[in-house]
Design a protein around this motif. Structure first.
Motif, PDB file in Angstrom:
ATOM      1  N   VAL A 129       0.854  -1.193   0.000  1.00  8.44           N
ATOM      2  CA  VAL A 129       0.000   0.000   0.000  1.00  8.44           C
ATOM      3  C   VAL A 129       0.886   1.237   0.000  1.00  8.44           C
ATOM      4  CG1 VAL A 129      -1.691   1.343   1.297  1.00  8.44           C
ATOM      5  CG2 VAL A 129      -1.921  -1.147   1.144  1.00  8.44           C
ATOM      6  N   ASP A 130       0.762   2.046  -1.045  1.00  8.00           N
ATOM      7  CA  ASP A 130       1.589   3.235  -1.214  1.00  8.00           C
ATOM      8  C   ASP A 130       0.685   4.414  -1.579  1.00  8.00           C
ATOM      9  OD1 ASP A 130       3.333   5.238  -1.927  1.00  8.00           O
ATOM     10  OD2 ASP A 130       4.619   3.971  -3.156  1.00  8.00           O
ATOM     11  N   PRO A 131       0.386   5.298  -0.626  1.00  9.59           N
ATOM     12  CA  PRO A 131      -0.487   6.445  -0.925  1.00  9.59           C
ATOM     13  C   PRO A 131       0.039   7.313  -2.056  1.00  9.59           C
ATOM     14  CG  PRO A 131      -0.203   6.204   1.448  1.00  9.59           C
ATOM     15  CD  PRO A 131       0.771   5.254   0.799  1.00  9.59           C
ATOM     16  N   ASP A 132       1.365   7.455  -2.144  1.00  8.04           N
ATOM     17  CA  ASP A 132       1.941   8.255  -3.230  1.00  8.04           C
ATOM     18  C   ASP A 132       1.632   7.628  -4.587  1.00  8.04           C
ATOM     19  OD1 ASP A 132       2.981  10.098  -1.505  1.00  8.04           O
ATOM     20  OD2 ASP A 132       4.964   9.201  -1.402  1.00  8.04           O
ATOM     21  N   ALA A 133       1.711   6.315  -4.647  1.00 15.87           N
ATOM     22  CA  ALA A 133       1.419   5.629  -5.911  1.00 15.87           C
ATOM     23  C   ALA A 133      -0.040   5.821  -6.299  1.00 15.87           C
ATOM     24  CB  ALA A 133       1.752   4.143  -5.787  1.00 15.87           C
ATOM     25  N   ILE A 134      -0.951   5.784  -5.312  1.00 14.59           N
ATOM     26  CA  ILE A 134      -2.370   5.984  -5.593  1.00 14.59           C
ATOM     27  C   ILE A 134      -2.604   7.387  -6.136  1.00 14.59           C
ATOM     28  CG2 ILE A 134      -4.661   6.157  -4.548  1.00 14.59           C
ATOM     29  CD1 ILE A 134      -3.800   3.939  -2.622  1.00 14.59           C
ATOM     30  N   THR A 135      -2.007   8.379  -5.494  1.00 17.34           N
ATOM     31  CA  THR A 135      -2.159   9.763  -5.956  1.00 17.34           C
ATOM     32  C   THR A 135      -1.625   9.925  -7.378  1.00 17.34           C
ATOM     33  OG1 THR A 135      -1.973  10.595  -3.695  1.00 17.34           O
ATOM     34  CG2 THR A 135      -1.546  12.158  -5.477  1.00 17.34           C
ATOM     35  N   SER A 136      -0.446   9.374  -7.630  1.00 13.99           N
ATOM     36  CA  SER A 136       0.147   9.477  -8.968  1.00 13.99           C
ATOM     37  C   SER A 136      -0.686   8.730  -9.998  1.00 13.99           C
ATOM     38  CB  SER A 136       1.578   8.931  -8.948  1.00 13.99           C
ATOM     39  OG  SER A 136       2.409   9.727  -8.128  1.00 13.99           O
ATOM     40  N   ASP A 137      -1.213   7.575  -9.614  1.00 13.76           N
ATOM     41  CA  ASP A 137      -2.037   6.799 -10.541  1.00 13.76           C
ATOM     42  C   ASP A 137      -3.305   7.562 -10.900  1.00 13.76           C
ATOM     43  OD1 ASP A 137      -2.237   3.956 -11.762  1.00 13.76           O
ATOM     44  OD2 ASP A 137      -4.218   4.291 -10.902  1.00 13.76           O
ATOM     45  N   ASN A 138      -3.902   8.226  -9.921  1.00 17.92           N
ATOM     46  CA  ASN A 138      -5.095   9.034 -10.205  1.00 17.92           C
ATOM     47  C   ASN A 138      -4.760  10.173 -11.170  1.00 17.92           C
ATOM     48  OD1 ASN A 138      -6.640   7.463  -8.516  1.00 17.92           O
ATOM     49  ND2 ASN A 138      -6.450   8.826  -6.757  1.00 17.92           N
ATOM     50  N   ARG A 142      -6.048  11.052 -15.181  1.00 21.61           N
ATOM     51  CA  ARG A 142      -6.537  12.356 -15.645  1.00 21.61           C
ATOM     52  C   ARG A 142      -5.701  12.908 -16.790  1.00 21.61           C
ATOM     53  NH1 ARG A 142      -6.884  13.326  -9.899  1.00 21.61           N
ATOM     54  NH2 ARG A 142      -5.007  14.627 -10.003  1.00 21.61           N
ATOM     55  N   GLY A 143      -4.728  12.143 -17.262  1.00 21.29           N
ATOM     56  CA  GLY A 143      -3.913  12.584 -18.389  1.00 21.29           C
ATOM     57  C   GLY A 143      -2.715  13.425 -18.013  1.00 21.29           C
ATOM     58  N   GLU A 144      -2.295  13.384 -16.734  1.00 23.68           N
ATOM     59  CA  GLU A 144      -1.192  14.216 -16.267  1.00 23.68           C
ATOM     60  C   GLU A 144       0.118  13.432 -16.236  1.00 23.68           C
ATOM     61  OE1 GLU A 144      -2.447  15.729 -12.499  1.00 23.68           O
ATOM     62  OE2 GLU A 144      -4.236  16.703 -13.323  1.00 23.68           O
ATOM     63  N   LEU A 145       0.425  12.723 -17.305  1.00 23.17           N
ATOM     64  CA  LEU A 145       1.610  11.875 -17.356  1.00 23.17           C
ATOM     65  C   LEU A 145       2.892  12.692 -17.167  1.00 23.17           C
ATOM     66  CD1 LEU A 145       3.104   9.232 -17.858  1.00 23.17           C
ATOM     67  CD2 LEU A 145       2.823   9.599 -20.323  1.00 23.17           C
ATOM     68  N   ARG A 146       3.009  13.794 -17.849  1.00 22.90           N
ATOM     69  CA  ARG A 146       4.254  14.577 -17.764  1.00 22.90           C
ATOM     70  C   ARG A 146       4.471  15.106 -16.351  1.00 22.90           C
ATOM     71  NH1 ARG A 146       5.711  18.347 -22.669  1.00 22.90           N
ATOM     72  NH2 ARG A 146       5.724  16.226 -23.509  1.00 22.90           N
ATOM     73  N   LEU A 147       3.397  15.572 -15.702  1.00 19.09           N
ATOM     74  CA  LEU A 147       3.517  16.073 -14.330  1.00 19.09           C
ATOM     75  C   LEU A 147       3.973  14.974 -13.385  1.00 19.09           C
ATOM     76  CD1 LEU A 147       3.052  18.230 -12.121  1.00 19.09           C
ATOM     77  CD2 LEU A 147       0.658  17.471 -12.035  1.00 19.09           C
ATOM     78  N   VAL A 220      -3.934   3.127 -18.367  1.00 18.25           N
ATOM     79  CA  VAL A 220      -4.609   4.064 -19.275  1.00 18.25           C
ATOM     80  C   VAL A 220      -3.583   4.983 -19.944  1.00 18.25           C
ATOM     81  CG1 VAL A 220      -6.172   6.051 -19.374  1.00 18.25           C
ATOM     82  CG2 VAL A 220      -6.811   4.028 -18.050  1.00 18.25           C
ATOM     83  N   ALA A 221      -2.660   5.522 -19.149  1.00 19.86           N
ATOM     84  CA  ALA A 221      -1.646   6.428 -19.694  1.00 19.86           C
ATOM     85  C   ALA A 221      -0.775   5.727 -20.723  1.00 19.86           C
ATOM     86  CB  ALA A 221      -0.787   6.975 -18.550  1.00 19.86           C
ATOM     87  N   PHE A 222      -0.368   4.494 -20.427  1.00 23.86           N
ATOM     88  CA  PHE A 222       0.507   3.768 -21.356  1.00 23.86           C
ATOM     89  C   PHE A 222      -0.263   3.355 -22.607  1.00 23.86           C
ATOM     90  CE2 PHE A 222       4.135   0.435 -21.503  1.00 23.86           C
ATOM     91  CZ  PHE A 222       4.877   1.296 -22.307  1.00 23.86           C
ATOM     92  N   SER A 223      -1.536   2.987 -22.447  1.00 24.11           N
ATOM     93  CA  SER A 223      -2.354   2.628 -23.604  1.00 24.11           C
ATOM     94  C   SER A 223      -2.503   3.809 -24.550  1.00 24.11           C
ATOM     95  CB  SER A 223      -3.735   2.141 -23.139  1.00 24.11           C
ATOM     96  OG  SER A 223      -3.635   0.939 -22.403  1.00 24.11           O
ATOM     97  N   GLU A 224      -2.694   5.013 -23.988  1.00 27.50           N
ATOM     98  CA  GLU A 224      -2.820   6.201 -24.819  1.00 27.50           C
ATOM     99  C   GLU A 224      -1.482   6.561 -25.459  1.00 27.50           C
ATOM    100  OE1 GLU A 224      -4.402   9.154 -22.229  1.00 27.50           O
ATOM    101  OE2 GLU A 224      -6.452   8.363 -22.322  1.00 27.50           O
ATOM    102  N   LEU A 225      -0.405   6.425 -24.685  1.00 24.92           N
ATOM    103  CA  LEU A 225       0.926   6.743 -25.208  1.00 24.92           C
ATOM    104  C   LEU A 225       1.293   5.823 -26.367  1.00 24.92           C
ATOM    105  CD1 LEU A 225       3.506   8.455 -24.776  1.00 24.92           C
ATOM    106  CD2 LEU A 225       4.314   6.664 -23.238  1.00 24.92           C
ATOM    107  N   ALA A 226       0.922   4.549 -26.252  1.00 25.81           N
ATOM    108  CA  ALA A 226       1.255   3.565 -27.286  1.00 25.81           C
ATOM    109  C   ALA A 226       0.177   3.456 -28.359  1.00 25.81           C
ATOM    110  CB  ALA A 226       1.474   2.194 -26.638  1.00 25.81           C
ATOM    111  N   ASP A 227      -0.910   4.250 -28.221  1.00 27.90           N
ATOM    112  CA  ASP A 227      -2.011   4.231 -29.180  1.00 27.90           C
ATOM    113  C   ASP A 227      -2.557   2.812 -29.358  1.00 27.90           C
ATOM    114  OD1 ASP A 227      -3.840   5.385 -30.895  1.00 27.90           O
ATOM    115  OD2 ASP A 227      -2.568   5.144 -32.673  1.00 27.90           O
ATOM    116  N   LEU A 228      -2.859   2.170 -28.228  1.00 24.93           N
ATOM    117  CA  LEU A 228      -3.372   0.804 -28.249  1.00 24.93           C
ATOM    118  C   LEU A 228      -4.885   0.797 -28.468  1.00 24.93           C
ATOM    119  CD1 LEU A 228      -1.380  -0.767 -25.273  1.00 24.93           C
ATOM    120  CD2 LEU A 228      -0.703  -0.545 -27.670  1.00 24.93           C
ATOM    121  N   GLU A 229      -5.374  -0.268 -29.055  1.00 24.82           N
ATOM    122  CA  GLU A 229      -6.796  -0.381 -29.352  1.00 24.82           C
ATOM    123  C   GLU A 229      -7.577  -0.745 -28.088  1.00 24.82           C
ATOM    124  OE1 GLU A 229      -9.910  -3.017 -32.103  1.00 24.82           O
ATOM    125  OE2 GLU A 229      -7.742  -3.435 -32.118  1.00 24.82           O
ATOM    126  N   VAL A 230      -8.631   0.025 -27.819  1.00 26.96           N
ATOM    127  CA  VAL A 230      -9.519  -0.261 -26.692  1.00 26.96           C
ATOM    128  C   VAL A 230     -10.593  -1.237 -27.165  1.00 26.96           C
ATOM    129  CG1 VAL A 230     -11.142   0.696 -25.025  1.00 26.96           C
ATOM    130  CG2 VAL A 230      -9.102   1.993 -25.659  1.00 26.96           C
TER     131      VAL A 230
END
Length: 559
Positions: A129-138, A142-147, A220-230
């Motif tokens: 359990v890592d609260p930082d990981a949960i915050t970053s994952d959220n 939201r599309g904030e990969l660079r941040l 979700v972020a990696f799927s969008e970055l790699a343009d994977l089919e949903v």
């Protein structure tokens, strides 16, 4: 501790990314964490005495015995609200271990926001359990990969951060760093094979790539970055909040938004009218072709009746568009049959509900989608089995007045179907303010009559226990049936557990009482003895868990 090669890789990775470590709020007095309100807006606290008047070690034993994976939705809802309710802190040396277990159970329930908030207030975090990981994952969701990449901790080496390191390198077009991150993940066995496969496909500029995944913000972020089919399969297994986000994005294909919306509705994150609105758009497309019973039903229910539809005998479904076909080549023996649109609608709706009833998703989502349609047909236009199907659907969404209408329309007075009708009427009494004495007596008499099987009588005894817990007055026949019951096997819960549950509730040890109940139910509420069922439901109602008690009671009846 890391091996020397891993330390070197970590150092190299930290130099490559140049990110500053996230600062996690900590050092707060752990007692404050017990008083933190983790409930959603509109939710009521279950009790302010969940942790007091109990021995922390005993509570910890009870919590260790819980298996979240086998729980029914009613049990999960009860456990979740109890764990998220603010309460006075427990006394004793085991309080910190208890808080850690509380976090662990919240994580197992998928209560991400609660884990993130509570995890920042305690010193002992459960493994994984890592609260930082949960915050970053959220943020990734939201599309904030660079941040997230800019703020990533260079020292972290848990699975989430190893995978993120790979993705951030690719996002920054640093393929050499990405290969280094892949090597680090391989040494630590921390990356999911899907992440590795996707990363290699990007680095190699391969055309063939894995399908998208929506199980986490990182996926979700990696799927969008790699343009994977949903795919529909990805949306059916998506994390509900991510499915909701996909369904609300108008840029996504409407047929996939519908699939995502069903996932979100099933998790309670989207209401049925929103799903229905998406279905209207979906079936209104010029090239729409229904592929499921639900789609066929919705298509027919949203059409304007202009002309009858001509069907040929032997047609498996009524999927052809509304209107008269230009030419039908039929032998003289194959007389044409004109089926009114209303009859097609009724048949399609009943088929959709039965299909949903047999699916893993269950009946509730589909029933909520068609609730308004269940009110549009006259009783004399519906066959008996269709009326029963409509009644089950109304029960599934808690509309007992509508369920009663269709139960009356079914007119079943003998056979197995009559027992099902009486059980539905019986369980409906706990959702209704009007409790007709004649109905109570008729239901009880039929369910324990001479013609009733042992299975039906067992279901009747469970119903009588539910009635007692919800203050439905039992007729003498029901009381006699309970009094003469003989248990051939050990009952659940045991007599000692029954006394312990009651004593805990009376002594103010509310958490102890609830965890004793959850251990007794154990994912199988229908297997509780009548005494155990009545005890559990009555105690939950006394502690303020009225909704959870009703949900658990309906689960016993299979609704």
């Amino acid at each position: 501790m890391f091996s020397r090669p891993v330390q070197a890789l970590l150092l190299a990775a930290s130099i490559s990314f140049g990110a500053e470590a996230q600062i996690r709020t900590s050092g707060l007095d752990d007692v404050n964490a017990w008083n933190t309100n983790l409930l959603a807006r509109g939710e009521r606290a279950l009790s302010d005495r969940i942790w007091t008047s109990s021995d922390p070690d005993f509570l910890l034993d009870l919590m260790d015995s819980l298996d979240v994976d086998t729980m029914t939705e009613a049990e999960r809802d009860l456990l979740s609200r109890a764990l998220r309710s603010p309460s006075a802190a427990p006394r004793g040396e085991g309080a910190s271990e208890l808080q850690t277990k509380r976090l662990e159970l919240l994580a197992a329930l998928g209560e991400r926001e609660a884990v993130s908030e509570l995890g920042r207030q305690v010193d002992m975090l459960p493994e994984g359990v890592d609260p930082d990981a949960i915050t970053s994952d959220n943020r990734l969701a939201r599309g904030e990969l660079r941040l997230v990449c800019d703020q990533m901790s260079p020292e972290a080496a848990d699975k989430f951060w190893l995978e993120l390191r790979i993705i951030c390198a690719i996002e920054g077009d640093n393929l050499g760093d990405a290969e280094l991150a892949l090597e680090l993940a391989a040494i630590e066995e921390g990356a999911d094979p899907w992440v590795t496969e996707t990363a290699i496909a990007i680095i190699a500029e391969a055309e063939e790539r894995p399908e998208a995944r929506l199980g986490s913000g990182l996926q979700v972020a990696f799927s969008e970055l790699a343009d994977l089919e949903v795919t529909p399969e990805a949306l059916e297994t998506a994390r509900p909040d991510l499915a909701l986000a996909y369904a609300n994005d108008r840029a996504n294909p409407i047929e996939l938004r519908v699939v995502a919306a069903r996932t979100a509705v099933a998790a309670g994150l989207m209401d049925a009218p929103q799903l229905r609105s998406l279905y209207v758009d979906y079936v209104s497309a010029p090239d729409f072709e229904p592929e499921t019973a639900s789609e066929e039903a919705f298509y027919l229910l949203t059409q304007v009746e202009e002309q009858p539809v001509i069907l040929r005998p032997g047609d498996l479904t009524a999927l052809q568009p509304l209107g008269v076909e230009d030419e039908i080549d039929a032998d003289e023996d194959e007389a044409e049959e004109i089926v009114p649109l209303e009859r097609r609608r009724i048949e399609a709706l009943a088929a959709a509900l039965e299909e949903a009833r047999a699916s893993e998703e269950g009946l509730t989502t589909t029933a909520a989608l068609f609730e308004d349609d269940l009110k549009r047909f006259p009783a004399d236009a519906v066959e008996q089995d269709e009326a029963l199907s409509f009644a089950r659907a109304a029960m599934a969404v808690g509309n007992m007045s509508l369920a009663t209408f269709w139960l009356d329309a079914a007119g079943v007075d003998s056979g197995d179907a009559s027992y099902e009708v009486d059980l539905m009427r019986g369980y409906g009494l706990i959702m209704s303010r009007e409790r007709n004495r004649a109905t109570i007596e008729r239901v009880a008499e039929n369910l324990i009559g001479d013609d009733a099987s042992e299975e039906v009588r067992a279901q009747a005894l469970a119903l009588f226990a539910v009635w007692t817990a919800f203050d439905v007055s039992l007729p003498v026949e029901a009381r006699q049936a309970l009094a003469t019951q003989v248990d051939e096997a050990a009952s659940r819960p045991s007599p000692g557990q029954l006394v312990a549950i009651d004593a805990a509730a009376r002594n103010g040890a509310h958490g102890e009482a609830m965890f004793l109940i959850l251990n007794a139910v154990g994912g199988n509420p229908a297997e509780l003895s009548p005494a155990g069922l009545q005890n559990a439901l009555s105690t939950l109602r006394r502690l303020g868990a009225e909704d959870e008690a009703r949900e658990l009671a309906l689960a016993v009846g299979g609704f």
